[in-house]
Design a protein around this motif. Structure first.
Motif, short mmCIF file in Angstrom:
data_model
loop_
_atom_site.label_atom_id
_atom_site.label_comp_id
_atom_site.label_asym_id
_atom_site.label_seq_id
_atom_site.Cartn_x
_atom_site.Cartn_y
_atom_site.Cartn_z
N LYS A 1 44.07 -14.80 -17.95
CA LYS A 1 44.79 -13.92 -18.88
C LYS A 1 45.33 -14.77 -20.03
O LYS A 1 45.86 -15.85 -19.82
N GLN B 1 41.17 -11.95 -19.71
CA GLN B 1 41.70 -10.70 -20.23
C GLN B 1 42.70 -11.09 -21.32
O GLN B 1 43.55 -11.94 -21.11
N TYR C 1 45.71 -10.03 -24.05
CA TYR C 1 46.79 -9.10 -24.32
C TYR C 1 47.41 -9.50 -25.65
O TYR C 1 47.72 -10.66 -25.86
#
Length: 103
Positions: A55, A83, A85
């Motif tokens: 992440k 991922q 964000y």
């Protein structure tokens, strides 16, 4: 109503000016300042951890800009596996230009 804007310069001042133009009083006090420096070379030691991450959270368009600059200078690409964000729409839009994923 009074608002305290903590965005870095010059975006913080621009937001304060925009708010004042519509009759909302605002102060600017930057909690963070971004500057270009040779300190980015220190990222070389830690760049492998970026590619091992599952992440990645990015907090500002400036972070996207400087990271992209560093990657280009070192002929590297944004990692494709993690991922991502993004905090804020402008950060997400800019990041989406470099990483072909939706945010």
């Amino acid at each position: 109503m009074k608002i305290l804007i903590t965005r870095p310069s010059p975006m913080g001042e621009e937001l304060v000016d925009g708010l004042k133009n519509i009759g909302i009083f605002a102060y600017h006090f930057s909690l963070l300042d971004f500057i270009f420096s040779d300190g980015l070379k220190g990222l070389t030691k830690n760049i492998k951890s970026l590619y091992k991450s599952d992440k990645i959270i990015i907090f500002s368009p400036k972070a996207v800009h400087y990271t992209n600059w560093y990657l280009k200078q070192n002929t590297l690409n944004w990692p494709s596996n993690p991922q991502y964000y993004a905090i804020g729409q402008s950060t997400a839009r800019l990041l989406q230009q470099y990483i072909k994923k939706k945010f």
